[in-house]
Design a protein around this motif. Structure first.
Motif, mmCIF file in Angstrom:
data_model
loop_
_atom_site.group_PDB
_atom_site.id
_atom_site.type_symbol
_atom_site.label_atom_id
_atom_site.label_comp_id
_atom_site.label_asym_id
_atom_site.label_seq_id
_atom_site.Cartn_x
_atom_site.Cartn_y
_atom_site.Cartn_z
ATOM 1 N N ALA A 331 0.810 -1.220 0.000
ATOM 2 C CA ALA A 331 0.000 0.000 0.000
ATOM 3 C C ALA A 331 0.842 1.268 0.000
ATOM 4 O O ALA A 331 0.323 2.351 -0.245
ATOM 5 N N ASP A 332 2.138 1.146 0.278
ATOM 6 C CA ASP A 332 2.926 2.366 0.501
ATOM 7 C C ASP A 332 4.109 2.530 -0.451
ATOM 8 O O ASP A 332 4.990 3.340 -0.216
ATOM 9 N N TYR A 333 4.135 1.762 -1.534
ATOM 10 C CA TYR A 333 5.138 2.001 -2.567
ATOM 11 C C TYR A 333 4.580 1.504 -3.892
ATOM 12 O O TYR A 333 3.611 0.735 -3.931
ATOM 13 N N GLY A 334 5.178 1.930 -4.985
ATOM 14 C CA GLY A 334 4.635 1.639 -6.293
ATOM 15 C C GLY A 334 5.217 0.391 -6.933
ATOM 16 O O GLY A 334 6.350 -0.016 -6.651
ATOM 17 N N PHE A 335 4.452 -0.203 -7.813
ATOM 18 C CA PHE A 335 4.883 -1.377 -8.555
ATOM 19 C C PHE A 335 6.161 -1.073 -9.338
ATOM 20 O O PHE A 335 6.287 -0.032 -9.982
ATOM 21 N N GLY A 336 7.114 -2.009 -9.268
ATOM 22 C CA GLY A 336 8.331 -1.891 -10.060
ATOM 23 C C GLY A 336 9.457 -1.158 -9.391
ATOM 24 O O GLY A 336 10.577 -1.145 -9.910
ATOM 25 N N THR A 337 9.203 -0.544 -8.245
ATOM 26 C CA THR A 337 10.278 0.163 -7.544
ATOM 27 C C THR A 337 11.029 -0.771 -6.590
ATOM 28 O O THR A 337 12.080 -0.405 -6.071
ATOM 29 N N HIS A 338 10.466 -1.938 -6.325
ATOM 30 C CA HIS A 338 11.143 -3.064 -5.679
ATOM 31 C C HIS A 338 11.372 -4.132 -6.747
ATOM 32 O O HIS A 338 10.776 -4.085 -7.821
ATOM 33 N N ALA A 496 16.754 10.039 -10.979
ATOM 34 C CA ALA A 496 15.581 10.472 -11.741
ATOM 35 C C ALA A 496 14.468 9.433 -11.694
ATOM 36 O O ALA A 496 13.346 9.702 -12.133
ATOM 37 N N THR A 497 14.753 8.255 -11.147
ATOM 38 C CA THR A 497 13.768 7.185 -11.104
ATOM 39 C C THR A 497 13.047 7.136 -9.765
ATOM 40 O O THR A 497 13.535 7.652 -8.755
ATOM 41 N N LEU A 498 11.924 6.447 -9.766
ATOM 42 C CA LEU A 498 11.182 6.230 -8.523
ATOM 43 C C LEU A 498 11.861 5.187 -7.646
ATOM 44 O O LEU A 498 11.595 5.117 -6.445
ATOM 45 N N ILE A 499 12.753 4.396 -8.226
ATOM 46 C CA ILE A 499 13.508 3.415 -7.445
ATOM 47 C C ILE A 499 14.288 4.107 -6.337
ATOM 48 O O ILE A 499 14.366 3.619 -5.206
ATOM 49 N N ALA A 500 14.871 5.259 -6.664
ATOM 50 C CA ALA A 500 15.696 5.983 -5.700
ATOM 51 C C ALA A 500 14.884 6.548 -4.540
ATOM 52 O O ALA A 500 15.454 6.939 -3.516
ATOM 53 N N LYS A 501 13.573 6.583 -4.693
ATOM 54 C CA LYS A 501 12.709 7.152 -3.659
ATOM 55 C C LYS A 501 12.046 6.090 -2.796
ATOM 56 O O LYS A 501 11.220 6.409 -1.939
ATOM 57 N N THR A 502 12.397 4.826 -3.022
ATOM 58 C CA THR A 502 11.741 3.717 -2.330
ATOM 59 C C THR A 502 12.778 2.872 -1.607
ATOM 60 O O THR A 502 13.737 2.402 -2.225
ATOM 61 N N VAL A 511 20.418 -3.330 4.860
ATOM 62 C CA VAL A 511 21.623 -3.556 5.650
ATOM 63 C C VAL A 511 21.913 -2.297 6.465
ATOM 64 O O VAL A 511 22.177 -1.235 5.901
ATOM 65 N N GLU A 512 21.836 -2.436 7.776
ATOM 66 C CA GLU A 512 22.025 -1.275 8.655
ATOM 67 C C GLU A 512 23.401 -0.651 8.447
ATOM 68 O O GLU A 512 24.426 -1.339 8.443
ATOM 69 N N GLY A 513 23.417 0.662 8.260
ATOM 70 C CA GLY A 513 24.665 1.394 8.129
ATOM 71 C C GLY A 513 25.246 1.421 6.731
ATOM 72 O O GLY A 513 26.268 2.091 6.499
ATOM 73 N N LYS A 514 24.638 0.732 5.792
ATOM 74 C CA LYS A 514 25.174 0.701 4.431
ATOM 75 C C LYS A 514 24.921 2.043 3.753
ATOM 76 O O LYS A 514 23.803 2.573 3.812
ATOM 77 N N PRO A 515 25.933 2.629 3.101
ATOM 78 C CA PRO A 515 25.722 3.910 2.422
ATOM 79 C C PRO A 515 24.589 3.817 1.411
ATOM 80 O O PRO A 515 24.463 2.812 0.697
ATOM 81 N N ARG A 516 23.777 4.850 1.353
ATOM 82 C CA ARG A 516 22.600 4.824 0.487
ATOM 83 C C ARG A 516 22.983 5.245 -0.935
ATOM 84 O O ARG A 516 23.458 6.353 -1.167
ATOM 85 N N ARG A 517 22.794 4.365 -1.859
ATOM 86 C CA ARG A 517 22.991 4.660 -3.279
ATOM 87 C C ARG A 517 22.284 3.564 -4.062
ATOM 88 O O ARG A 517 22.325 2.388 -3.677
ATOM 89 N N VAL A 518 21.596 3.923 -5.138
ATOM 90 C CA VAL A 518 21.026 2.903 -6.008
ATOM 91 C C VAL A 518 22.174 2.045 -6.520
ATOM 92 O O VAL A 518 23.152 2.553 -7.068
ATOM 93 N N LEU A 519 22.091 0.737 -6.319
ATOM 94 C CA LEU A 519 23.217 -0.139 -6.598
ATOM 95 C C LEU A 519 23.351 -0.485 -8.076
ATOM 96 O O LEU A 519 24.458 -0.719 -8.564
ATOM 97 N N SER A 520 22.249 -0.526 -8.786
ATOM 98 C CA SER A 520 22.280 -0.944 -10.185
ATOM 99 C C SER A 520 22.181 0.267 -11.113
ATOM 100 O O SER A 520 21.430 1.216 -10.858
ATOM 101 N N TYR A 521 22.948 0.227 -12.204
ATOM 102 C CA TYR A 521 22.874 1.279 -13.214
ATOM 103 C C TYR A 521 21.496 1.248 -13.864
ATOM 104 O O TYR A 521 21.019 0.192 -14.296
ATOM 105 N N CYS A 522 20.844 2.390 -13.939
ATOM 106 C CA CYS A 522 19.460 2.474 -14.415
ATOM 107 C C CYS A 522 19.331 3.057 -15.816
ATOM 108 O O CYS A 522 18.217 3.344 -16.270
#
Length: 546
Positions: A331-338, A496-502, A511-522
């Motif tokens: 209910a709280d995130y969009g399809f395809g962002t996971h 620029a993607t919704l992935i980065a917002k989810t 993973v606790e403490g892991k630096p936040r960055r989208v891991l895969s090239y989009c």
């Protein structure tokens, strides 16, 4: 070309027990092909793998229900038509036993096993600045001296488990990524499954009808797509094999390395036409809805919301109980962002009287006790078997669990603990002659058919080493500038993607403490390949070489 000298500061003095031109860590999809390519250009190569045979991910992940969610005819090597046509899949989405047999077929056809050291874990790899070579140590007490070190450890290969008290559990406890080879007796047992991502879904739908009672611990519900998995006969195999040349041209150029690609623009179609495209993709029974319906799904919140509601509608049609709808439909995130899993009667498993959901979103797991799983409210759920489908330290975990040290003794674990950076996912500044596959800032399991991406990365590495040998160069390292440029491009594209917002493992949020960055090239598989090719065509401009 301009080559910048790489400083040499002395040796750690370790005595080498073996010497190679290249060491490849891992004997999965990437490692097998990397070994083959480097050996073909005349290098003395040793591959090292902790397993007792080849397979990588498909050796370790032998849990109930493990299978492709890429179609078998596209999850293959495309460098040899004979190799491709020499294997026939028995179904559209083959299961783990068949996948493992396929990888053994590849290794045997190419005679690779003679150069693989099985049952061995790499403990450390230190760059010796005096000799400009890597010193690799293993759990067997070896010290291997090598010019090039290539990591083919997998994007999703470092299990992430963080529950205290696991060692006290009196029953059987397994992580899906380290499932034992022998049979596990589940019939009639009280079983707890922690996690409901792609792996958890495969386990749950496979064992629900076998166990005595099943409790599924769910923190975040997942959107799903029903898998259509017909059996294939000889005529089906002949049909897909006839497309070999088409696939070799098609797969490297599509957005995600699959046969299908985005073909429609949302704004160009009427509401009825859009609905038809979405229905057709859904009915394909593959990942087509996710990565081939509308690219706007990843960027435009309004488009995402409409497709999300379509998927929720489809899920509600199958879930009869309103309470189950609340527990199983996000209910709280969009399809395809996971990560979007394929499933087969996963939702229906929860209609069974022996299957129960335990929500841990607001009442998390506190610890494992001798009897079972204790949640924060003090409740202990008793089990005979606990199955942890808790995911991975994606992208970075496989390498940070090895003590990798580059120039000046710098630690990759410490560097990535501050900021996860690579140059095209192929090298890292500060680590000369270290080549990487399936690491952050390249297309990966998040948004890529892995064989497509891994083949491209292996070939780039092979061509780079071939270029160095042809030009009497011994060492290569990306400059800080070129790495900065790639990180900036990656972040601009990803953010620029919704992935980065989810929050998800795509950003390391699990993973606790892991630096936040989208891991895969989009930016897409085809675009990534083009950019990598441009670097090679420039004579590796921006890379220090000597």
């Amino acid at each position: 070309m301009t080559a910048t000298a790489i400083r040499s500061n002395g040796s750690n003095g370790a005595h080498a027990t073996a010497k190679f031109d290249a060491v490849v860590i891992g004997a999965g999809v990437a490692g097998l092909y990397q070994l083959f390519r480097l050996r073909e250009q005349g290098l003395k190569v040793r591959a090292i793998d902790a397993g007792s045979s080849v397979g990588g991910t498909w050796y370790w992940n032998r849990y109930p229900g493990a299978r492709f969610d890429s179609e078998g005819h596209t999850y293959q090597y495309l460098f040899s038509e004979d190799l491709y046509k020499g294997w026939s899949w028995s179904e559209r989405f083959p299961g783990q036993p068949e996948i493992e047999r396929w990888l053994n077929y590849v290794a045997d056809r190419l005679d690779l096993k003679k150069d693989i050291q099985f049952g061995t874990t790499v403990k450390s790899a230190h760059f010796d600045e005096a000799t400009q070579r890597w010193q690799v140590t293993t759990d067997k007490g070896e010290v291997i001296d090598t010019q090039f070190l290539v990591t083919c450890c997998g994007m999703l290969s470092a299990p992430h488990v963080s529950f205290p008290g696991q060692e006290t559990f009196k029953g059987k406890l397994f992580h899906t990524a380290r499932w034992p080879k022998g049979p596990i007796e589940l019939a009639g047992k009280r079983v707890g499954v922690v996690g409901n991502g792609a792996t958890g879904i495969q386990v749950i739908q496979s064992i629900a009808g076998e166990v005595g009672h099943l409790k599924v611990f769910i923190r975040t519900p997942q959107y799903i797509i029903p898998m259509k998995n017909p059996k294939w006969d000889a005529s089906d195999a002949e049909a897909y094999k006839s497309k070999f040349k088409f696939l070799t041209e098609r797969l490297p150029k599509t957005f995600t390395g699959f046969e299908f690609d985005f073909e429609h623009a949302w704004a160009d179609l009427s509401p009825q036409q859009r609905r038809q495209v979405v229905e057709d993709c859904w009915n394909d029974g593959s990942l087509k809805l996710w990565v081939s319906s509308f690219a706007e799904l990843f960027f435009d919140e309004a488009v995402n919301a409409e497709i999300t509601e379509f998927v929720r509608e489809k899920m509600r049609e199958r879930i009869k109980d309103p309470k189950l709808c609340e527990q199983l439909i996000p209910a709280d995130y969009g399809f395809g962002t996971h990560r979007v899993p394929l499933e087969s009667n996963f939702l229906e498993a929860f209609h069974r009287p022996n299957v129960e959901i335990v929500s841990v979103k607001d009442n998390p797991i506190a610890r494992i006790t001798p009897e079972g799983i204790q949640t924060a409210d003090g409740t202990v759920h008793e089990f005979d078997v606990i199955i942890l489908a808790t995911g991975f330290d994606a992208g970075t975990g496989a390498l940070t669990r090895i003590d990798i040290r580059g120039r000046d003794g710098r630690s990759l674990k410490e560097d990535w603990g501050r900021d996860i950076r690579t140059t095209m996912g192929l090298q890292v500044h500060g680590y000369p002659n270290l080549f990487t596959t399936a690491v952050p800032l390249a297309p990966s399991a998040a948004l890529c058919n892995m064989t497509t991406c891994l083949q491209q990365q292996v070939e780039w590495i092979d061509d780079c080493i071939k270029y160095m040998r042809g030009n009497n160069l011994n060492v290569i390292e990306p400059s800080r500038d070129i790495e900065d440029q790639w990180v900036a491009h990656h972040d601009e594209t990803a953010n620029a993607t919704l992935i980065a917002k989810t929050n998800s493992w795509y950003l390391g949020s699990n993973v606790e403490g892991k630096p936040r960055r989208v891991l895969s090239y989009c930016g897409g598989v085809g675009t990534y390949r083009q950019k990598c090719d441009e670097v090679a065509a420039s004579g590796y401009r921006g890379f220090a070489m000597q």
